[in-house]
Motif scaffolding. Sequence first.
Motif, short mmCIF file in Angstrom:
data_model
loop_
_atom_site.label_atom_id
_atom_site.label_comp_id
_atom_site.label_asym_id
_atom_site.label_seq_id
_atom_site.Cartn_x
_atom_site.Cartn_y
_atom_site.Cartn_z
N SER A 167 -9.24 28.88 14.06
CA SER A 167 -9.62 30.48 14.58
C SER A 167 -9.14 30.84 15.99
O SER A 167 -8.04 32.43 15.57
CB SER A 167 -11.28 30.15 15.52
N LEU A 171 -6.60 34.95 15.85
CA LEU A 171 -7.04 36.12 16.53
C LEU A 171 -5.33 36.14 17.01
O LEU A 171 -5.13 37.64 16.96
CB LEU A 171 -7.68 35.32 17.88
N TRP A 198 -8.99 31.62 25.26
CA TRP A 198 -9.17 32.82 25.33
C TRP A 198 -7.54 33.29 25.02
O TRP A 198 -6.41 31.97 25.59
CB TRP A 198 -9.37 32.78 26.98
N GLU A 224 -11.64 42.49 14.78
CA GLU A 224 -12.87 41.83 14.59
C GLU A 224 -13.17 41.38 16.05
O GLU A 224 -13.76 42.03 16.66
CB GLU A 224 -12.37 40.70 13.73
N GLU A 225 -12.51 40.87 16.90
CA GLU A 225 -12.65 40.44 18.06
C GLU A 225 -12.89 41.81 19.10
O GLU A 225 -13.41 41.38 20.23
CB GLU A 225 -11.56 39.54 19.04
N LEU A 228 -16.06 42.85 18.24
CA LEU A 228 -17.75 42.44 18.84
C LEU A 228 -17.46 42.95 20.39
O LEU A 228 -18.94 41.71 20.90
CB LEU A 228 -16.90 40.87 18.51
N PHE A 229 -16.87 42.42 21.11
CA PHE A 229 -16.94 42.46 22.29
C PHE A 229 -16.12 43.41 22.70
O PHE A 229 -16.91 43.75 24.40
CB PHE A 229 -15.77 41.63 23.19
N VAL A 240 -8.29 38.54 25.21
CA VAL A 240 -9.16 38.18 24.52
C VAL A 240 -9.91 37.23 23.91
O VAL A 240 -9.49 36.56 23.86
CB VAL A 240 -8.34 39.25 23.38
N ASN A 242 -12.07 33.30 22.13
CA ASN A 242 -12.49 33.22 20.73
C ASN A 242 -13.18 33.87 19.72
O ASN A 242 -14.27 33.52 21.36
CB ASN A 242 -12.07 32.21 21.17
N GLU A 243 -13.59 34.51 19.31
CA GLU A 243 -14.67 34.46 17.86
C GLU A 243 -15.85 34.06 18.42
O GLU A 243 -17.11 34.58 18.59
CB GLU A 243 -15.07 35.63 17.06
N TYR A 246 -17.77 34.64 21.80
CA TYR A 246 -19.79 35.78 21.20
C TYR A 246 -20.82 34.63 21.55
O TYR A 246 -21.95 35.95 22.87
CB TYR A 246 -19.54 36.57 19.92
#
Length: 446
Positions: A167, A171, A198, A224-225, A228-229, A240, A242-243, A246
Amino acid sequence: MKITIVGGGGFRVPLVYAALLEVSERLGVDELVLHDVDVERLARIENVLHGLAEESSRQLPFRSTTDLEAAVADADFVLCAIRVGLLEGRVVDESVPLSQGVLGQETTGPGGICFALRTIPAMMEIAEAVAEHAPDAWFINFTNPAGMVTEAVQRVLGDRAIGICDSPSGLCRRVAAALGRDPGELWFDYFGLNHLGWLKGVRDGKRDLLPDLLADDERLRGFEEGRLFGGEWLRSLGMVPNEYLYYFYYAAETVDAVRHSESSRGAYLLEQQREFYAHDGQSSSQALAGWRSTRHDRERTYMAEARLAAGDEGDHQPAGNTGYETEAIAVMEAIALNTRTTLILNTANRSSLSFLPERAVVEVPNTVGKAGPVPAAMGTVPAHARALVETMKDIEQRTIEAALTRSRDQAIAALALHPLVPSVRTARAIFDGYRARLPELEEAFS
Ligand code: G6P
Ligand code: MN
């Protein structure tokens, strides 16, 4: 060079094999051994590998065994991806906390603690076998929860145990693409623990490119991130995440989304994998085709509950051949060929994050060569991230202690101190729920 894959009957082994086919000559791989405790799973995966070998112009013979000592003996690299308790265990990890209104996820929250409690003892046995029969091997761990598992096995294997996750690199690649830059030319200031990290800066030698990206909602919506955020929250953080964060920042929405979805991730995978592994007597090309379509569906639906909660209706878009097999090959290549490449890995902290102990395993950029990974110093980090990392490291270490000493008190403390668990009473109820459904846990903690 000898490579051993422990968990050789695992669904993602063909990804590693396909990647190895490409590099084995360059690395001088002359022996590949697959180990698993389940001969039937092993046979299905072997069939898929034969299919891959037939398609390829390259050769990489392999053999399979259920004898761990023989499998690892004198290996140069041992890759390890096992799932103790199989997907049935994952379903329990995910569903028990949900019954208490708490996030049910395989690595984040109580699920990760329960998963670690049953996985760490099994991993210690594997680590002991490697220490005895392959004392020079590098141990590349994919087994989740990868940070805790790596920290536990480092007690036996020291710095030769390296934890991997796809991951962080994913990212970084997505952020580089959003910036329109080649990731190979940039430095990514990524820090944290596994599934708890992060990206706090992206440097190109002249400046930090992240602030401009965070200011640009259009570009943020392109990956994607960012979706998502949401831009507003990313600007508040100035980083940013990590997914997997979330599940912390939008915990309530995820619990709702999981409760309203047809089945949990584990239950969905249990069904789909059962079907895949049930196929017997297929030709290798049929086995390969079945594996490909199963994998396609698995990738497409990855983290669907988070996207659902975030109102992002698209499927997950895997970025080509960039899963964890790519990271594993990159580590082996960097060590074997002494390339001194930078890779984000799970290794002992040294002084990378100055607020954590030296032997705590962290996930940060490492320079990797023949001498192994050496983590970069990450400087100061925003206070809330530091506090969360410290808390979670404490929880991880209590979980490791609980797994190794069978301490019920430490297990409950790890659950109760978790930021996603609202009370000590809830933690006890979750622990009791796990014990009631997992006989091995009941036995270990009775
Ligand atoms: C990512 C994570 C892995 C995790 C996987 C789960 O790749 O980095 O640690 O195992 O997702 O995917 P799954 O298809 O099993 O939900
Ligand atoms: Mn991971």
